[in-house]
Design a protein around this motif. Structure first.
Motif, mmCIF file in Angstrom:
data_model
loop_
_atom_site.group_PDB
_atom_site.id
_atom_site.type_symbol
_atom_site.label_atom_id
_atom_site.label_comp_id
_atom_site.label_asym_id
_atom_site.label_seq_id
_atom_site.Cartn_x
_atom_site.Cartn_y
_atom_site.Cartn_z
ATOM 1 N N GLY A 19 0.820 -1.196 0.000
ATOM 2 C CA GLY A 19 0.000 0.000 0.000
ATOM 3 C C GLY A 19 0.855 1.247 0.000
ATOM 4 O O GLY A 19 2.063 1.195 0.192
ATOM 5 N N ALA A 20 0.193 2.393 -0.263
ATOM 6 C CA ALA A 20 0.898 3.669 -0.234
ATOM 7 C C ALA A 20 1.343 3.958 1.195
ATOM 8 O O ALA A 20 0.535 3.956 2.119
ATOM 9 N N ASP A 21 2.630 4.210 1.389
ATOM 10 C CA ASP A 21 3.191 4.413 2.713
ATOM 11 C C ASP A 21 4.388 5.347 2.572
ATOM 12 O O ASP A 21 5.240 5.136 1.703
ATOM 13 N N PRO A 22 4.503 6.405 3.405
ATOM 14 C CA PRO A 22 5.635 7.327 3.282
ATOM 15 C C PRO A 22 6.995 6.652 3.334
ATOM 16 O O PRO A 22 7.962 7.184 2.792
ATOM 17 N N ILE A 23 7.099 5.472 3.952
ATOM 18 C CA ILE A 23 8.402 4.815 4.018
ATOM 19 C C ILE A 23 8.879 4.379 2.631
ATOM 20 O O ILE A 23 10.073 4.202 2.402
ATOM 21 N N SER A 24 7.955 4.268 1.668
ATOM 22 C CA SER A 24 8.338 3.891 0.312
ATOM 23 C C SER A 24 9.181 4.968 -0.357
ATOM 24 O O SER A 24 9.852 4.712 -1.366
#
Length: 405
Positions: A86-91
């Motif tokens: 999923g969309a996650d700032p850690i990406s």
């Protein structure tokens, strides 16, 4: 107040002004070189580096929207971040990510980090902020108390912008450029390179080069819209790799018309879990409202690009376990209130939901054991967590931190 001072403060209070880890760890500054932009590629007027820098800083915030691509080549294993479902700032730590952005140029903005089948959104309106993660189906509303809101209104523009910096916001070329252009004294040289095109618009290119070899940053290239003077792309190059930028934040399309009002209206899905978080605003002396506890600043060593910041009494294992209370030595001094302690808990991200990896396992994979503790070494940033509870951070070679430890 002069018009120049007012304009620069307007730039600083843009809804997108937030720190980036790589550039916020160093004091980026500038000495203008009297080189002119070439008119070969575009028809923009010739301009000096100093004139361009001043025009960028003096430009009033403007309404706009567009698509931003954030690409990180930090030397970390991309597979750790591509595992995210999923969309996650850690990406943002590896590979390329797409972010849709909107702003009215003043108090309101919206940013959406897009995943394959998910979205992480951040909506701001002055002192209020909402986040929504479709992966967790959770919405969080961050606000300040009435007393803190009154104090914010009484603050100067710069102090208000500093107080409202938020960890949850997403990177844009504007905020990356802010870090490079608002500290302008003696640690860099700057020149204007050949004109180019970004997102279909003619741009000037401003190249900032550190005046020291004690940093991992080789140069920062800012592409500035020739008409609005809005930064449309920022590329940060590392001394470790000259084949491609280590971090690039760039618009792929941009529209300078006012977004629709509905864009800034946050409405959580009916199925979402909702939480309210009251965020305390620090006093001038570093304490929180209603607290007598002083704010202990981290230790800063060096200047400019070679700056190293040292935090004390940090329990990394506890942070990874989402247990801020275990940071008793640091949290009480930095935060200074139970409400702020709760805020810290809210800001510790639950990345494991979208990563397929626990944070502890991710930390072990990204760091290397050294005699001093655990070392995270990237192409732009080094972080050393020592066995005695200190964390040293800087855009410097890893050996610099190990020597200081």
């Amino acid at each position: 107040m002069t018009s120049t001072a007012h304009s620069r403060r307007s730039f600083l209070r843009s809804p997108w002004v937030v720190p980036i880890a790589v550039t916020s760890a160093v004091a980026v500054s500038l000495i203008s070189a009297p080189l002119f932009a070439s008119g070969d590629a575009n028809d923009l007027p010739d301009i000096t580096a100093e004139q361009l820098m001043n025009q960028v800083l003096d430009a009033e915030p403007t309404a706009m929207s567009g698509t931003v691509v954030h690409t990180a080549r930090l030397g970390l294993p991309d597979m750790l971040f591509t595992e995210a479902t999923g969309a996650d700032p850690i990406s943002l730590l590896g590979g390329s990510s797409t972010i849709r952005v909107w702003t009215d140029g003043e108090q309101r903005s919206r940013a959406a980090l897009l995943g394959t089948m998910s979205e992480y959104s951040v909506v701001t309106d002055g002192a209020e902020m909402w986040t929504y993660s479709s992966s967790d189906d959770e919405a969080v509303h961050y606000s300040v108390s009435d007393a803190d809101l009154a104090r914010l209104e009484a603050m100067s523009d710069e102090a208000r912008a500093e107080a409202l910096k938020r960890q949850g916001e997403l990177p844009t070329p504007q905020e990356a450029a802010t870090e490079a252009l608002t500290k302008v004294e003696e640690f860099s040289t700057v020149r204007v390179d050949a004109q180019s095109t970004v997102a279909g618009r003619e741009v000037y290119q401003l190249i900032v080069t550190p005046d020291t070899d004690e940093t991992l940053v080789k140069r920062v290239v800012l592409s500035i819209d020739g008409e609005t003077k809005v930064p449309l792309r920022v590329q940060t190059w590392s001394t470790q790799d000259d084949t491609a930028p280590a971090v690039e934040v760039s618009f792929t399309d941009v529209d300078f018309s006012m977004p629709a009002e509905s864009v800034f209206d946050f409405k959580a899905p009916a199925s979402a879990t909702e939480r309210e978080v009251v965020v305390p605003v620090p006093e001038k002396d570093g304490t929180m409202a209603g607290s007598d506890v002083q704010h202990e600043m981290p230790v800063v060593t060096g200047t400019g690009w070679g700056t190293v910041v040292e935090f004390k009494d940090l329990d990394i294992a506890a942070l990874l376990a989402k247990d801020p209370a275990s940071m008793t030595g640091t949290t009480d001094r930095i935060i200074g209130s139970e409400e702020a302690q709760k805020m810290l808990e809210e800001f510790v991200p639950e990345h494991s939901a979208g990563m397929g990896l626990e944070l502890g396992a991710l930390y072990d994979q990204l760091t290397t054991e050294v005699p001093e503790g655990r070392l995270l070494s990237t192409t732009l940033l080094s972080i050393l967590a020592t066995d005695d509870g200190r964390v040293l951070v800087g855009a410097v070679p890893a050996e610099t931190l190990r020597t200081m430890a």
